[in-house]
Design an enzyme around this catalytic site. Structure first.
Site, PDB file in Angstrom:
ATOM      1  N   PRO A 149      26.286  58.369  31.402  1.00 24.27           N
ATOM      2  CA  PRO A 149      24.961  58.975  31.537  1.00 24.27           C
ATOM      3  C   PRO A 149      24.453  59.429  30.170  1.00 24.27           C
ATOM      4  CG  PRO A 149      26.662  60.537  32.213  1.00 24.27           C
ATOM      5  CD  PRO A 149      27.352  59.227  31.939  1.00 24.27           C
ATOM      6  N   MET A 150      23.239  59.033  29.841  1.00 29.24           N
ATOM      7  CA  MET A 150      22.631  59.460  28.569  1.00 29.24           C
ATOM      8  C   MET A 150      21.185  59.858  28.827  1.00 29.24           C
ATOM      9  SD  MET A 150      24.228  56.692  25.899  1.00 29.24           S
ATOM     10  CE  MET A 150      24.032  55.328  27.030  1.00 29.24           C
ATOM     11  N   SER A 209      21.489  60.652  33.853  1.00 30.59           N
ATOM     12  CA  SER A 209      21.488  62.023  33.336  1.00 30.59           C
ATOM     13  C   SER A 209      20.560  62.947  34.114  1.00 30.59           C
ATOM     14  CB  SER A 209      21.047  61.999  31.868  1.00 30.59           C
ATOM     15  OG  SER A 209      20.800  63.298  31.395  1.00 30.59           O
ATOM     16  N   GLN A 218      24.413  62.478  37.180  1.00 27.38           N
ATOM     17  CA  GLN A 218      25.090  63.443  36.299  1.00 27.38           C
ATOM     18  C   GLN A 218      24.383  64.778  36.377  1.00 27.38           C
ATOM     19  OE1 GLN A 218      23.571  64.498  32.998  1.00 27.38           O
ATOM     20  NE2 GLN A 218      25.116  66.125  33.115  1.00 27.38           N
ATOM     21  N   TYR A 244      23.998  68.804  35.137  1.00 24.77           N
ATOM     22  CA  TYR A 244      24.255  70.036  34.395  1.00 24.77           C
ATOM     23  C   TYR A 244      23.868  71.162  35.338  1.00 24.77           C
ATOM     24  CZ  TYR A 244      24.525  67.597  29.868  1.00 24.77           C
ATOM     25  OH  TYR A 244      24.877  66.796  28.817  1.00 24.77           O
ATOM     26  N   THR A 297      29.081  67.496  34.675  1.00 23.78           N
ATOM     27  CA  THR A 297      29.446  67.651  33.266  1.00 23.78           C
ATOM     28  C   THR A 297      29.810  69.104  32.993  1.00 23.78           C
ATOM     29  OG1 THR A 297      28.045  65.814  32.637  1.00 23.78           O
ATOM     30  CG2 THR A 297      28.646  67.352  30.885  1.00 23.78           C
ATOM     31  N   LYS A 326      33.323  65.607  34.526  1.00 26.66           N
ATOM     32  CA  LYS A 326      33.167  64.920  33.232  1.00 26.66           C
ATOM     33  C   LYS A 326      33.317  65.909  32.081  1.00 26.66           C
ATOM     34  CE  LYS A 326      29.780  62.148  30.628  1.00 26.66           C
ATOM     35  NZ  LYS A 326      29.378  62.965  29.486  1.00 26.66           N
ATOM     36  N   HIS A 374      32.250  63.877  25.144  1.00 24.49           N
ATOM     37  CA  HIS A 374      30.794  63.782  25.130  1.00 24.49           C
ATOM     38  C   HIS A 374      30.355  62.933  23.919  1.00 24.49           C
ATOM     39  CE1 HIS A 374      27.546  66.034  27.396  1.00 24.49           C
ATOM     40  NE2 HIS A 374      26.830  65.336  26.571  1.00 24.49           N
ATOM     41  N   ASP A 380      35.915  58.097  28.304  1.00 23.77           N
ATOM     42  CA  ASP A 380      34.860  57.599  27.419  1.00 23.77           C
ATOM     43  C   ASP A 380      34.982  58.296  26.074  1.00 23.77           C
ATOM     44  OD1 ASP A 380      33.400  60.034  27.303  1.00 23.77           O
ATOM     45  OD2 ASP A 380      31.847  59.369  28.694  1.00 23.77           O
ATOM     46  N   ILE A 433      34.723  54.210  22.934  1.00 16.05           N
ATOM     47  CA  ILE A 433      35.116  52.881  23.434  1.00 16.05           C
ATOM     48  C   ILE A 433      34.127  51.862  22.850  1.00 16.05           C
ATOM     49  CG2 ILE A 433      35.322  51.398  25.478  1.00 16.05           C
ATOM     50  CD1 ILE A 433      37.458  53.485  25.628  1.00 16.05           C
ATOM     51  N   ARG A 434      34.640  50.967  22.039  1.00 16.72           N
ATOM     52  CA  ARG A 434      33.771  50.020  21.333  1.00 16.72           C
ATOM     53  C   ARG A 434      34.176  48.561  21.511  1.00 16.72           C
ATOM     54  NH1 ARG A 434      31.455  53.806  21.677  1.00 16.72           N
ATOM     55  NH2 ARG A 434      30.376  55.113  20.174  1.00 16.72           N
ATOM     56  N   ARG A 470      26.821  54.940  23.527  1.00 16.09           N
ATOM     57  CA  ARG A 470      25.867  54.454  22.516  1.00 16.09           C
ATOM     58  C   ARG A 470      25.714  52.934  22.453  1.00 16.09           C
ATOM     59  NH1 ARG A 470      28.547  58.728  20.545  1.00 16.09           N
ATOM     60  NH2 ARG A 470      27.443  60.579  19.799  1.00 16.09           N
TER      61      ARG A 470
HETATM   62  C1  LIG Z   1      21.995  59.996  23.261  1.00 16.04           C
HETATM   63  C2  LIG Z   1      23.049  60.541  24.192  1.00 16.04           C
HETATM   64  C3  LIG Z   1      22.658  61.316  25.255  1.00 16.04           C
HETATM   65  C4  LIG Z   1      23.620  61.824  26.130  1.00 16.04           C
HETATM   66  N1  LIG Z   1      23.211  62.551  27.210  1.00 16.04           N
HETATM   67  C5  LIG Z   1      24.134  62.997  28.099  1.00 16.04           C
HETATM   68  C6  LIG Z   1      23.728  63.712  29.247  1.00 16.04           C
HETATM   69  O1  LIG Z   1      22.547  63.944  29.476  1.00 16.04           O
HETATM   70  N2  LIG Z   1      24.700  64.128  30.105  1.00 16.04           N
HETATM   71  C7  LIG Z   1      26.039  63.883  29.886  1.00 16.04           C
HETATM   72  O2  LIG Z   1      26.883  64.287  30.674  1.00 16.04           O
HETATM   73  N3  LIG Z   1      26.443  63.189  28.791  1.00 16.04           N
HETATM   74  C8  LIG Z   1      25.534  62.751  27.904  1.00 16.04           C
HETATM   75  N4  LIG Z   1      25.953  62.036  26.810  1.00 16.04           N
HETATM   76  C9  LIG Z   1      27.392  61.714  26.638  1.00 16.04           C
HETATM   77  C10 LIG Z   1      27.745  60.378  27.304  1.00 16.04           C
HETATM   78  O3  LIG Z   1      27.705  60.477  28.703  1.00 16.04           O
HETATM   79  C11 LIG Z   1      29.162  59.908  26.930  1.00 16.04           C
HETATM   80  O4  LIG Z   1      30.103  60.914  27.224  1.00 16.04           O
HETATM   81  C12 LIG Z   1      29.292  59.514  25.455  1.00 16.04           C
HETATM   82  O5  LIG Z   1      28.113  58.945  24.975  1.00 16.04           O
HETATM   83  C13 LIG Z   1      30.434  58.526  25.294  1.00 16.04           C
HETATM   84  O6  LIG Z   1      30.673  58.270  23.966  1.00 16.04           O
HETATM   85  P1  LIG Z   1      30.152  56.945  23.184  1.00 16.04           P
HETATM   86  O7  LIG Z   1      28.700  57.135  22.927  1.00 16.04           O
HETATM   87  O8  LIG Z   1      31.000  57.008  21.957  1.00 16.04           O
HETATM   88  O9  LIG Z   1      30.472  55.750  24.025  1.00 16.04           O
HETATM   89  C14 LIG Z   1      25.001  61.544  25.909  1.00 16.04           C
HETATM   90  C15 LIG Z   1      25.367  60.758  24.819  1.00 16.04           C
HETATM   91  C16 LIG Z   1      24.416  60.255  23.957  1.00 16.04           C
HETATM   92  C17 LIG Z   1      24.861  59.396  22.814  1.00 16.04           C
END
Ligand SMILES: Cc1cc2nc3c(=O)[nH]c(=O)nc-3n(C[C@H](O)[C@H](O)[C@H](O)COP(=O)(O)O)c2cc1C
Length: 350
Positions: free
Chosen positions: A74-75, A103, A123, A125, A151, A223, A247, A278, A281-282, A302
């Site tokens: 979730p982002m 998200s 997801q 908060y 989260t 999470k 995160h 997570d 992971i690439r 990302r």
């Molecule tokens: C731009 C961005 C926004 C994110 N927003 C949330 C969010 O709203 N809620 C949440 O639980 N995690 C959020 N995350 C964390 C991601 O869910 C995830 O844990 C993380 O991106 C994984 O790492 P990676 O980007 O290295 O793959 C966000 C991450 C990024 C990069």
């Protein structure tokens, strides 16, 4: 997959402040680089002469079938990356047979995201004023969410250029970056959200898991767990899964990485719940390592965002399919025909 090139193409299309926000960690870029390096450092012990058939990656997560155990994290605010935001991500995930986290801070109505056709988990908060969280949970259920990702970690991003901390509250209701309006709250709820009631509940305990299960009837995935004892407490309290996560390096700058603690969490959970990982992971090799240690699936953040920004839904599909192809290649070399064959003996002791 050339992720450096993909990120470069995404960066070329994104406003600088949006790209900076997406890339940001709790410290400098070294925070995430260190965590990626920890996945790279895992050494695998391939099996040979197994008579293994060509690898199949299909599996299930909480009973939902997926083409591969590579899911979308979730982002927030994906409309910053692409006008269709999470709807495009969902369409891209569907084409790859994957599943996405949505998200709390999405600017796209849940029903529109559901139209993308992929299974999705909401997801959450948890807010100080629980009426906001309850409203979001009920709407997510009504729109077909299959689980709730709760989260529990706390983020504090540092501005990559200024070097100073930018205070990005997890519940960034007004979204000062773009002015995008959170689409799943009413005007009245948004008014509450902009005040104290919209801030993250810092006093959260494991009883939140029971509460979410009661409100939604859905399985809860916790999470942001980085310790075996926390994972065990979450599962004791009724969590269906735990997601080992830093995160994406956006929490505590000097925290341990997911790769380093995954085995401890798997052992503490002892098969009573699913475990995912997570943060960093690439590649398919990283995914194979996580699965061998005992994760049921990995989430990717990302790289999917870069795919979305560069090519919309098709870009999301490309990233997920490339990771799956790499996983197939890794399984082939490891002598694993199915994801169940990815077992801890494939990982060299440290
Ligand atoms: C731009 C961005 C926004 C994110 N927003 C949330 C969010 O709203 N809620 C949440 O639980 N995690 C959020 N995350 C964390 C991601 O869910 C995830 O844990 C993380 O991106 C994984 O790492 P990676 O980007 O290295 O793959 C966000 C991450 C990024 C990069």
């Amino acid at each position: 997959m050339d992720l450096v090139e993909l990120e470069r193409r995404a960066a070329a299309r994104l406003p600088q402040h949006v790209y900076d926000y997406m890339r940001a960690t709790a410290g400098g870029s070294e925070v995430l680089e260190r965590q990626i390096a920890e996945w790279d450092a895992i050494r695998l012990r391939p099996r040979v002469l197994t008579g293994a058939t060509p690898p199949a990656t299909a599996t299930t997560v909480l009973g939902t079938p997926v083409a591969a155990p590579i899911l979308v994290a979730p982002m927030a605010q994906q409309v910053d990356a692409h006008p269709d935001g999470e709807r495009a991500t969902a369409a891209g995930a569907r084409a790859a047979g994957s599943l996405l986290g949505v998200s709390t801070n999405t600017a796209v109505p849940f029903a529109r995201i559901a139209e993308g056709g992929a299974p999705w988990w909401f997801q959450l908060y948890v807010t100080r004023d629980r009426r906001l969280s309850t409203a979001l949970l009920e709407r997510a259920v009504a729109a077909g969410a299959g689980a709730v990702l709760l989260t529990v970690d706390i983020t504090r991003l540092r501005h990559p250029r200024a070097g100073a901390s930018v205070s990005v509250e997890p519940t960034d209701w007004t979204d000062g970056r773009t002015g995008a309006r959170l689409a799943n709250l009413t005007e009245e709820e948004l008014r509450i959200a902009r005040g104290e009631g919209g801030r993250g509940d810092r006093g959260l305990g494991v009883d939140a898991i029971t509460w979410i299960r009661e409100v939604t009837g859905l399985p809860v995935v916790v999470k942001g767990v980085l310790r075996g004892d926390d994972a065990a407490r979450a599962v004791d309290a009724g969590a269906a899964s735990v997601l080992v996560s830093t995160h994406g390096g956006r929490g505590l700058a000097s925290s341990v990485g997911s790769a380093a603690v995954l085995a401890e969490v798997v052992s503490a959970v002892g098969g009573r719940a699913e475990v995912y990982a997570d943060s960093g992971i690439r590649s398919g090799l990283h995914a194979a390592a996580g699965l061998a240690i005992g994760a049921r699936a990995v989430f990717v953040g990302r790289p999917v965002m870069w795919g979305l920004a560069a090519d919309g839904a098709a870009g999301v599909t490309t990233v997920l399919e490339a990771l799956r192809d790499e996983l197939v290649g890794a399984m082939d070399l490891l002598g694993a025909s199915t994801v169940a064959d990815l077992t801890p003996d494939l990982v060299a002791p440290r």
